[in-house]
Design a protein around this motif. Structure first.
Motif, PDB file in Angstrom:
ATOM      1  N   LEU A 160       4.683 196.297 -12.046  1.00 21.82           N
ATOM      2  CA  LEU A 160       5.080 196.213 -13.453  1.00 21.82           C
ATOM      3  C   LEU A 160       5.783 194.904 -13.773  1.00 21.82           C
ATOM      4  CD1 LEU A 160       6.386 199.866 -14.028  1.00 21.82           C
ATOM      5  CD2 LEU A 160       4.072 198.965 -14.278  1.00 21.82           C
ATOM      6  N   ASP A 161       5.984 194.062 -12.750  1.00 24.33           N
ATOM      7  CA  ASP A 161       6.675 192.786 -12.958  1.00 24.33           C
ATOM      8  C   ASP A 161       5.757 191.761 -13.611  1.00 24.33           C
ATOM      9  OD1 ASP A 161       8.760 193.974 -11.646  1.00 24.33           O
ATOM     10  OD2 ASP A 161       8.425 192.928  -9.743  1.00 24.33           O
ATOM     11  N   PRO A 162       6.292 190.887 -14.460  1.00 20.85           N
ATOM     12  CA  PRO A 162       5.475 189.804 -15.011  1.00 20.85           C
ATOM     13  C   PRO A 162       4.928 188.915 -13.890  1.00 20.85           C
ATOM     14  CG  PRO A 162       7.583 189.985 -16.167  1.00 20.85           C
ATOM     15  CD  PRO A 162       7.676 190.868 -14.965  1.00 20.85           C
ATOM     16  N   GLY A 163       3.683 188.531 -14.008  1.00 25.12           N
ATOM     17  CA  GLY A 163       3.088 187.643 -13.011  1.00 25.12           C
ATOM     18  C   GLY A 163       2.578 188.343 -11.764  1.00 25.12           C
ATOM     19  N   PHE A 164       2.615 189.682 -11.733  1.00 20.65           N
ATOM     20  CA  PHE A 164       2.086 190.395 -10.566  1.00 20.65           C
ATOM     21  C   PHE A 164       0.609 190.062 -10.384  1.00 20.65           C
ATOM     22  CE2 PHE A 164      -0.370 194.003  -8.997  1.00 20.65           C
ATOM     23  CZ  PHE A 164       0.227 194.227  -7.763  1.00 20.65           C
ATOM     24  N   ALA A 165       0.215 189.827  -9.140  1.00 20.11           N
ATOM     25  CA  ALA A 165      -1.186 189.536  -8.832  1.00 20.11           C
ATOM     26  C   ALA A 165      -1.710 190.572  -7.853  1.00 20.11           C
ATOM     27  CB  ALA A 165      -1.324 188.137  -8.231  1.00 20.11           C
ATOM     28  N   ASP A 166      -2.940 191.045  -8.101  1.00 20.05           N
ATOM     29  CA  ASP A 166      -3.557 191.997  -7.185  1.00 20.05           C
ATOM     30  C   ASP A 166      -3.740 191.375  -5.813  1.00 20.05           C
ATOM     31  OD1 ASP A 166      -3.898 194.163  -8.979  1.00 20.05           O
ATOM     32  OD2 ASP A 166      -5.695 193.221  -9.819  1.00 20.05           O
ATOM     33  N   PRO A 167      -3.571 192.156  -4.748  1.00 21.95           N
ATOM     34  CA  PRO A 167      -3.818 191.628  -3.407  1.00 21.95           C
ATOM     35  C   PRO A 167      -5.308 191.416  -3.164  1.00 21.95           C
ATOM     36  CG  PRO A 167      -3.385 193.968  -3.288  1.00 21.95           C
ATOM     37  CD  PRO A 167      -3.160 193.575  -4.718  1.00 21.95           C
TER      38      PRO A 167
END
Length: 552
Positions: A160-167
């Motif tokens: 839910l954090d801004p800038g989270f990227a999928d692994p």
């Protein structure tokens, strides 16, 4: 000489062409020493007379997930839910149970979710949040290739954090507005599992005991654990220790062959002569490789995940899934990465077991195996393609040329066959989880359940291999039906060959382990294999299951 055991039955089906049938079998220690006239006149410490029953080689499940299933036995059984309201009620009851225990940090665990039981719908994350509050939630899809979570869990993993990227190799699924739906696919599950891992050795031993005692009741004497020690499939960096501890304490009730996940391997170095051609390989510490271990716990192939699942439409295919325009699934990493890692393992002595369900993934699996064999030579133990789920005719021919073993799951046909057929459409339906064409091509067909994706009632799986009938009554690929004897061999002789263990099991011959399954009648002639009872299971000459004592 006095034998330890004599087994008698109306029919002992050895699957050995030199002596296909017997009525008496002698055991010394944990090995077979002879049949009929060879043991006539010899005394034995004990005799097991199974009367009109039929004895076969012990059943082998060539691909399953024992620790995963054993751990899940304490979770909510979502497979029993029909309709999301029933599923929500199960979750609410589990939350209430945990609240009553006063364990504020306990997770809500569930397993066996299948959207087909809910008219194709997935749980609504807002409803899940309402039911669970701040408790983390982890519901595993029946395929194992996806999970359902709530906002509390997604917050913990940073999704839910801004800038989270999928692994790499996974996705936290989002709606059109970019909000997480709660569905987590493939390698992204590792984000959630990192909060739970590692499991303790004691808990894993408990899970193995619970699982393998149930295996024995199904007539299973050996199984291959398809991924330990790494990746999203592993449960602890020292997971193998749990299998050893279970075996040493008498709590492992079937023989385990363990496939280390390729993520558990690391670069190896040694004498220059060992790596003269291309430098260091990849393996386990001390150079341990395939075959290391003993008769209860032994290493098998190295497990490599290439793609996802058919039910989740994440298996890599060359043509769109039906009803999913512009969706051909996906590989879980770049082909070049797979090639580098798999070749390093192969040249270090590990035959490959490549998870490939979609035909695009099967293409890559065939490419990797062919290059490995051309560069480093063929191994005595065949490389394997796990599942071989949507296999084109040209891929069957190529797998035969490369002497590959395949492990499609006939047990999927009943509970999952209608879903699978709808995913691929009429033109590709005949390619699904093949049988007849694989055998006719000369490929080793190893029988497996993929538990807990489907149950491990191998009798049901063998019947499905024979009649190819789905739960709706449809026939899935009628031309792929095999005979009852072939179905039995997939879980005995052919599974033993595919796992590299034919010297010790798979047929009943002098010198082999006294691993036996006792059926109420012959699986070769019974009207239906899935209606036979398991009378007893014998592991190394000792009863690991005896339905006669339970009935008396």
């Amino acid at each position: 000489m006095k034998l330890d055991l004599v087994v008698r039955a109306a029919r002992i089906l050895t699957l050995d062409p030199e002596r296909p049938v017997a009525t008496a079998l002698g055991v010394l220690g944990d090995r077979i020493v002879g049949f009929d006239e060879e043991i006539a006149g010899l005394e034995a410490l004990r005799t097991e007379d199974f009367g009109d029953a039929t004895v076969t080689p012990g059943l082998i499940d060539a691909h399953c997930h024992t620790a995963w299933w054993g751990l899940g036995l304490a979770a909510i059984d979502l497979a029993a839910a029909r309709g999301l309201d029933e599923l929500y009620a199960m979750i609410a009851a589990e939350v209430a149970r945990l609240d009553a225990l006063g364990d504020a940090d306990a997770w809500v665990h569930g397993t066996g979710f299948n959207q087909s039981h809910h008219d194709g719908a997935f749980p609504d994350i807002a409803r899940l949040d309402e039911l669970t509050g701040n408790r983390p939630l982890y519901l595993r899809h029946t395929s194992g290739h996806a999970s359902i979570t709530n906002s509390a869990t997604l917050r913990l993993v940073g999704a839910l954090d801004p800038g989270f990227a999928d692994p790499v190799g996974g996705v936290v699924v989002r709606d059109a507005a970019g909000r997480p739906t709660g569905l987590v696919e493939e390698a992204a599950q590792g984000l959630v599992q990192a909060l739970l891992l590692p499991y303790s050795t004691e808990r894993l031993v408990d899970a193995l005991e619970a699982a393998t005692s149930r295996y024995a009741a199904q007539g299973i004497t050996s199984f291959t654990e398809a991924g330990v020690g790494g990746g999203w499939i592993g449960h602890s960096p020292i997971e193998v220790a749990a299998y050893q501890a279970a075996a040493e304490s008498g709590r492992l009730h079937a023989r385990a062959q363990l496939m280390p996940a390729i993520d558990a391997l690391r670069p190896l170095a040694g004498h220059a002569a060992d790596f003269a051609r291309e430098g260091a390989g990849a393996g386990l510490d001390l150079g341990i490789r395939f075959g290391f271990g003993d008769e209860l716990v032994r290493f098998g192939h190295v497990k490599v995940f290439l793609d996802g699942s058919l039910l989740g439409a994440t298996a890599a295919v060359t043509e769109d899934y039906c009803g999913h325009e512009h969706n051909t699934g996906y590989l879980l990493d770049e082909p070049a990465v797979y090639r580098e890692r798999a070749l390093a393992a192969y040249r270090s002595g590990w035959p490959l077991a490549l998870h490939a369900i979609g035909d695009a993934a099967i293409d890559l699996a065939l490419d990797v195996i062919e290059e490995a064999q051309e560069r480093y030579g063929a191994r005595a133990v065949p490389c394997r393609i796990e599942h071989f789920g949507i296999a084109r005719p040209d891929q069957v021919e190529r797998a035969a040329r490369l002497s590959i073993a395949v492990t499609p799951q006939a047990g999927f046909i009943g509970p999952l066959g209608d879903q699978m057929a709808a995913r691929v459409g009429a033109e590709r339906e005949s390619w699904l989880y093949r049988g007849r064409s694989v055998i006719d091509a000369g490929i080793l067909l190893a029988g497996s359940s993929d538990l807990p994706v489907a149950d491990n009632d191998l009798r049901r799986g063998m019947q499905a291999a024979v009649d190819r009938r789905t739960d709706s009554g449809a026939v899935l690929g009628a031309a792929e039906a095999i005979t009852p004897e072939e179905a039995l061999r997939t879980h005995t002789e052919w599974a033993a060959r595919a796992t590299g263990q034919i010297a010790d099991k798979g047929t009943l011959e002098r010198g082999k382990l006294a691993d036996l399954t006792v059926f109420s009648a012959s699986p070769l002639t019974a009207p239906r294999i899935d209606e036979l009872e398991i009378v007893a299971t014998v592991l190394g000459g000792a009863l690991s299951h005896d339905a006669r004592s339970a009935a008396s």
